[in-house]
Design a protein around this motif. Structure first.
Motif, short mmCIF file in Angstrom:
data_model
loop_
_atom_site.label_atom_id
_atom_site.label_comp_id
_atom_site.label_asym_id
_atom_site.label_seq_id
_atom_site.Cartn_x
_atom_site.Cartn_y
_atom_site.Cartn_z
N GLU A 405 34.41 3.64 24.84
CA GLU A 405 35.35 2.02 24.13
C GLU A 405 34.45 2.30 22.80
O GLU A 405 35.82 1.73 22.26
N ALA A 406 33.63 2.62 22.05
CA ALA A 406 33.31 2.66 20.49
C ALA A 406 33.98 3.62 20.09
O ALA A 406 34.58 3.31 19.31
N ALA A 407 34.68 4.50 20.67
CA ALA A 407 35.78 5.37 19.76
C ALA A 407 36.36 4.63 19.50
O ALA A 407 37.12 5.15 18.66
N ARG A 408 37.52 3.97 21.09
CA ARG A 408 38.60 3.98 20.41
C ARG A 408 39.05 2.79 19.46
O ARG A 408 39.84 2.11 18.97
N VAL A 409 37.47 1.90 19.68
CA VAL A 409 37.77 0.15 18.82
C VAL A 409 37.22 0.90 16.81
O VAL A 409 38.20 0.41 16.11
#
Length: 682
Positions: A405-409
C-alpha cells in the motif's frame, strides 16, 4: 475487452417514476455508524458524496433510520423522529445531488429488532411477545394505540424526508416491524392484524396509505420487502409473491427492493449480508421469480460484489437496479472506472465482513482493505501526482500489505519506489490468511495491491534480506520499514515442543489428535483449525476466552464456527496451556482452567499455538540513529491530519518511518491505514 458505456447494461439509464437514474448501480441503505447526535453531519455526508462522485446512480442513506423513541438507534442509525434532522438532511441531499446522483432515505421502526436497555429505556414493541435471538430483547405486544401511533410516526418522518430534499423514501419491511407483522413465525396475533395473509398485511397497508397521503402522489415511495424467509414455517416465495402483488395493486408504491432470508440470528444475518465462506448473490433466482409476478421496478442488493455478476443480473432481467453496497465501500469509484473501461482497476470487495461486523460490535464501519472509506474528511480516495515537488526515492522494506500500500501511494504521487522483499513473492501474511476454504478470497487483496504496484512500475528486489547497509546502498530519501512480524511466544513451559499456526498455514503436515491453542480470538486460528481438520486431524480448539473466536463479529463468527463444527472441531473455553512435554513421540499438554485453577492432562500428536506477531524490527533500529527523525513523528499532528517529523539528526540523509506489524501487531486494516496516511501526508 472491457464493456463501454454504449454496450454495458450496467451503464444504461433507468426511469423510476419522474427520476432518470444515470445507470443501474445503487448503494442500498445501511448504517455505517457515522452519525453525530442522530444526524448525518459532515462525515456521513462526505461518505455518500464520494460514491456520488464515483458515478453511482442512486445512494440510499439511513439504513434503519428510526422514526420513534421506542425504536432506539442501537448500532449508529439516524434518528428522524423530530424536525432537528431536516437541516442536516438538506445539506446531505444537496451534496449528493451536485455530483449527479439521486438520493433516498430508508425509514423504519425496528419493532422487536432492538434492545430495551439503551436509548430511553422504553419497551421494544412487536406484533407478539416473541424474542429475536440476534438482538435478544422481549417485546411488548402492540395495542391498537401503539399501531395508530406508529402509523402517524411513519407519516411524520416521511414528510421530514421530503422536506429534507430526498428524491424518495424506502419503507423497510424486511425483518423490522412491518415485516414482523407479515411473518407467521413472528406474528401470532388472533385479532384483525394476525392469522391469514390478508390480516398480517393490514398494518403494512395502513402505513403505506398514510405515508402516501402525507407526501403526495409525486414523491417516490418504495419498500424493502422479503421475497422468501427461507425458514420452515415462515413466508415462502409463493406467499411473498401474494403479498407483493397485493401491495403493488394499491398503486401507492413505486418500487420493491427485495431481499431473502431471515436475519433473526447471527447465521441469518450472514445469509443476508454474506461474508466470505457464504455463497455470493445467492438469492437472484428468488428475486427474479418475484419480479416476474409484479409490475413494479425491482431493486436488489444481496452479496453482489463483482461486476460480472451484477451485469448478469441486469442483462438477464432478474432485476432493474443492482445494489453493490459493500463493493462501493471497497471502491466508491467502481462505476466511474467501469464507464472508463478500467474495470480491472476496481478494488474488489472480498467479503471480509469487517464493515458489517464492526457496526454490530458498536464501532464505525470501515472497509477491511480500503482505509480511506469513512475518512473522506482526511484521506483521498483518488491520489494524484505531486506537482512542483522534486521526486523522492522511497525504499520500502517488506512487500506485505503495508509495504504494498505504501508503494502504491508513493507511486501514484509520482515518486521512485523500490521494494526490498526477503522472500520470493509479495503479499506477506495475506498469503497465509488465504489458506483453507472459508477465507480463500483474502488472496484478492494482495492480488489487487500487487497489480497496482506492477502497473506503476515499482522496482521489486526479491530474496533480499535488507540490513542497514543494503538499504543505504539505495541512497533513499525515505525509508519505510514494513517488515511485519513473526509469531510471538506465549511463554509457557515446554513451548519449544509446539508448532505455530504459521507452520500449519505454511504447508507443514499434521495428523492425528491436534490441540490448537488460540490466544488471539480472530480469523487466524479459525483458518488454522480448518486447514488441520481438512487434513484429517481431530482438532481440539482451546481458548482462554469464554467463547471461541471472540474478536469476530456476528457474520464472520457464525460462518467460521459453522465450518469448524461441520468438520468435527471440539472446543474448550476458559483454559490455557501451562506445560507441554514430549512423551513417546506424542505431546502431553497440561491445561489449566482459568476460573477454577484445576488442571488436566491431554495426550495429543501435536500442539499448535496461535498468537500475535512480534515486530520484525531489527533493520529499523539499525537505521534509526542515521535518519533525520530517528523514526519519530508528532502524534498529535498525525491525528490532526498532518505528518510532522522532528529533526533529531541534522546530518541525516533520509527520513525513516515504521508501519504495520513492524510497529505493533494490530491487524490488516491498521497496517493499510498506516501505509495510506503516512505515504499520503509525507
Amino acid at each position: 475487452m472491457a464493456n463501454t458505456k454504449r454496450t454495458d447494461p450496467l451503464l444504461e439509464p433507468f426511469q423510476l417514476r419522474h427520476l432518470t437514474l444515470r445507470n443501474r448501480i445503487f448503494s442500498s441503505a445501511h448504517a455505517p455508524s457515522y452519525v453525530e447526535g442522530g444526524h448525518p453531519r459532515d462525515r456521513y455526508r462526505l461518505y455518500h458524496e464520494e460514491k456520488a462522485k464515483g458515478g453511482l446512480a442512486l445512494t440510499m442513506i439511513g439504513g434503519s433510520t428510526n422514526i420513534a423513541s421506542d425504536s432506539p438507534s442501537v448500532f449508529g442509525q439516524l434518528y428522524a423522529g423530530d424536525d432537528s434532522i431536516i437541516p442536516w438532511f438538506q445539506q446531505l441531499t444537496a451534496g449528493v445531488h451536485q455530483h449527479g446522483a439521486a438520493i433516498m432515505c430508508q425509514i423504519t421502526h425496528m419493532g422487536r429488532r432492538t434492545v430495551t436497555d439503551d436509548g430511553h429505556w422504553l419497551p421494544a414493541i412487536g406484533p407478539s411477545v416473541l424474542r429475536e435471538r440476534a438482538h435478544r430483547g422481549y417485546p411488548k405486544a402492540m395495542e391498537q394505540e401503539d399501531i395508530d401511533r406508529v402509523i402517524a410516526q411513519f407519516c411524520d418522518t416521511a414528510l421530514r424526508c421530503q422536506q429534507g430534499g430526498f428524491d424518495g423514501i424506502e419503507l423497510l419491511s424486511h425483518s423490522h416491524l412491518l415485516g414482523q407483522f407479515l411473518s407467521p413465525l413472528i406474528n401470532t396475533r388472533d385479532d384483525g392484524y394476525g392469522g391469514n395473509t390478508h390480516n398480517r398485511l393490514r398494518f403494512v397497508m395502513e402505513v403505506l396509505d398514510g405515508v402516501r397521503a402525507a407526501v403526495g402522489p409525486e414523491f417516490v415511495v418504495g419498500m424493502r420487502l422479503t421475497a422468501d424467509e427461507l425458514l420452515k414455517g415462515g413466508m415462502d416465495a409463493a406467499e411473498c409473491i401474494q403479498i407483493a402483488r397485493a401491495i403493488a395493486q394499491t398503486g401507492q408504491l413505486d418500487f420493491f427492493n427485495l431481499l431473502a432470508g431471515a436475519p433473526y440470528d447471527d447465521l441469518g444475518l450472514a445469509g443476508w449480508i454474506p461474508p466470505m465462506g457464504m455463497p455470493s448473490a445467492a438469492h437472484l433466482s428468488i428475486v427474479g421469480g418475484l419480479k416476474e409476478a409484479v409490475d413494479l421496478p425491482v431493486l436488489h442488493a444481496g452479496g453482489i460484489a463483482d461486476i460480472a455478476t451484477a451485469r448478469h443480473a441486469v442483462s438477464s432481467g432478474l432485476l432493474d437496479m443492482v445494489g453493490m453496497t459493500r463493493a462501493q465501500i471497497a471502491d466508491p469509484y467502481l462505476v466511474q472506472k467501469l464507464a472508463a473501461g478500467d474495470e480491472d482497476s476496481v478494488r474488489p470487495c472480498v467479503g471480509m465482513g469487517y464493515c458489517v461486523d464492526r457496526v454490530n460490535q458498536g464501532k464505525d464501519a470501515l472497509c477491511g482493505h480500503n482505509p480511506a472509506t469513512g475518512r473522506e474528511q482526511q484521506m483521498n480516495h483518488v491520489i494524484t501526482r505531486d506537482t512542483g515537488l522534486q521526486p523522492q526515492k522511497v525504499v520500502i522494506v517488506g512487500g506485505g500489505p503495508a509495504g504494498l500500500e505504501a508503494a502504491r501511494v508513493w507511486g501514484l504521487r509520482g515518486h521512485q519506489v523500490v521494494i526490498l522483499e526477503a522472500g520470493d513473492r509479495l503479499g506477506g501474511q495475506l498469503n497465509l490468511a488465504a489458506k483453507g476454504e472459508t477465507r480463500a478470497q483474502m488472496a484478492s487483496v494482495s492480488e489487487w495491491l500487487i497489480s497496482q504496484v506492477d502497473e506503476l512500475g515499482v522496482t521489486v528486489h526479491y530474496h533480499t534480506w535488507a540490513d542497514a547497509e543494503r538499504v543505504l546502498a539505495e541512497q533513499p530519501d525515505w525509508v519505510i520499514v514494513a517488515t511485519g512480524g513473526l509469531p510471538m511466544a506465549l511463554g509457557f513451559s515446554g513451548e519449544q515442543h509446539c508448532h505455530t499456526g504459521w507452520d500449519v498455514l505454511g504447508g507443514d503436515r499434521f495428523s492425528g489428535d491436534v490441540l490448537l491453542f488460540d490466544e488471539q480470538g480472530g480469523q487466524a486460528a479459525a483458518s488454522t483449525a480448518e486447514v488441520l481438520a481438512l487434513a484429517g486431524c481431530a482438532v481440539r480448539f482451546v481458548t482462554p476466552d469464554h467463547s471461541p473466536l471472540r474478536e469476530l463479529g456476528p457474520t464472520t463468527h457464525s460462518v467460521a464456527m459453522r465450518s469448524l463444527y461441520a468438520k468435527g472441531v471440539q472446543f474448550m473455553a476458559d483454559h490455557e496451556p501451562v506445560n507441554v512435554v514430549s512423551e513417546a513421540g506424542r505431546k502431553r499438554v497440561t491445561l489449566r482452567n482459568l476460573l477454577t485453577g484445576a488442571e488436566q492432562d491431554l495426550l495429543v500428536e501435536a500442539v499448535v499455538t496461535e498468537n500475535a506477531t512480534q515486530p520484525l524490527d531489527e533493520v529499523y533500529f539499525e537505521l534509526k540513529a542515521a535518519s533525520v527523525n530517528h523514526g519519530q513523528y508528532d502524534q498529535q499532528a498525525l491525528v490532526d491530519g498532518r505528518l510532522t517529523l522532528p529533526e533529531l539528526n541534522p546530518d541525516g540523509q533520509f527520513k525513516l518511518l515504521r508501519i504495520g506489524d513492524a510497529l505493533a501487531h494490530r491487524g490488516l486494516h491498521a497496517a493499510l491505514y498506516d501505509a495510506l496516511r503516512f505515504s499520503l501526508l509525507a
